[in-house]
Design a protein around this motif. Sequence first.
Motif, mmCIF file in Angstrom:
data_model
loop_
_atom_site.group_PDB
_atom_site.id
_atom_site.type_symbol
_atom_site.label_atom_id
_atom_site.label_comp_id
_atom_site.label_asym_id
_atom_site.label_seq_id
_atom_site.Cartn_x
_atom_site.Cartn_y
_atom_site.Cartn_z
ATOM 1 N N LYS A 181 34.648 34.087 38.480
ATOM 2 C CA LYS A 181 35.963 34.102 37.829
ATOM 3 C C LYS A 181 35.856 33.717 36.360
ATOM 4 O O LYS A 181 36.515 34.311 35.485
ATOM 5 N N SER A 182 35.032 32.728 36.062
ATOM 6 C CA SER A 182 34.866 32.289 34.685
ATOM 7 C C SER A 182 34.353 33.412 33.795
ATOM 8 O O SER A 182 34.768 33.551 32.635
ATOM 9 N N ASP A 185 37.200 37.020 34.879
ATOM 10 C CA ASP A 185 38.600 36.864 35.296
ATOM 11 C C ASP A 185 39.445 38.040 34.802
ATOM 12 O O ASP A 185 39.399 38.427 33.631
ATOM 13 N N GLY A 186 40.207 38.624 35.737
ATOM 14 C CA GLY A 186 41.089 39.731 35.408
ATOM 15 C C GLY A 186 40.460 41.105 35.481
ATOM 16 O O GLY A 186 41.137 42.116 35.266
ATOM 17 N N GLU A 201 39.940 37.952 45.098
ATOM 18 C CA GLU A 201 40.969 37.249 44.331
ATOM 19 C C GLU A 201 40.486 35.872 43.895
ATOM 20 O O GLU A 201 40.755 35.446 42.759
ATOM 21 N N SER A 203 37.600 35.147 43.170
ATOM 22 C CA SER A 203 36.616 35.395 42.112
ATOM 23 C C SER A 203 37.259 35.935 40.844
ATOM 24 O O SER A 203 36.554 36.347 39.910
ATOM 25 N N GLY A 204 38.589 35.956 40.800
ATOM 26 C CA GLY A 204 39.301 36.361 39.613
ATOM 27 C C GLY A 204 39.446 37.858 39.439
ATOM 28 O O GLY A 204 39.874 38.323 38.370
#
Length: 297
Positions: A181-182, A185-186, A201, A203-204
């Motif tokens: 995610k870091s 993200d997105g 989700e 995991s971003g």
Amino acid sequence: MRTLGLGLALVTMVAGCSTATDTDQGSSTTLSVVASTDVYGDIARQIAGDEADITSIISDPSADPHSYEANSRTQLALAKADVVIENGGGYDDFVDTMLKAAGNADVTVLNAVEISGRTAPAGGELNEHVWYDFPSIEKLTAQLVSTLSAKDPANAATFSANGTAFTTKLRQLESTEASIKSAHDGTAVAITEPVPLYLLEASGLVDKVPSAFSEAIEEGTDVPAKVLAETLELFSGKEVALLAYNAQTSGPETETVLAAAKAAGVAVVPVTETLPEGEDYLTWMAGNLSAIQTALG
């Protein structure tokens, strides 16, 4: 929502249907634990160790779990079970149907969806695939430790220690999700079914497939032509970074999507609903996360 083999016909038990048993129900160990799939069977094994017989009803990594039909051996296992672990959420209703016929008044049933606390979003459907949600599995682990300890107090310390070790490893997986995610993200991704959605989700990652597509695939209904076209445009337009593809269920629409992803050079991450051969729950999920990291680059 498709469910694992349903219908009153399963109470009559046809011969020749597959049932997987991890250990012999006739052994002398104190507890008998029956799980609807080998996912929960493996989790039970890691918590109970050698202090219980573990029976996993469904364990064929090449089979579609939704087409499962139970047999008399399954009925017998449920009739003798001290603890039953089911997914719930409509996924494995055959367990409840068979338990009613088994007349096992002393069994404790652990329903993973109920324990998770996951509910359907406003205007949407419940994603019942909670084994891809590590916080939900943490809650199930705690409940399983408590239940086994109540059934077999003499081995409570073993169950507690095993549960702690298992939870520690689950949190390492959550740390990997946080790392993804870091970095990403997105990021937009695609799925064929909601099977791995909790993991994605966390995991971003953001699923961009029209909900009408994945819902139709999960329900086993036809995908509207317009929805399929919108889905295919995600790949031809390079709008998604990867496709998480349920390798255990396929049909014309999912094969078309898979071909489109490959043609566009979009990475494909196969996912499954039961354990791949030779894997346990933790190595399986670690492998899924590693495949996602590789796909994202």
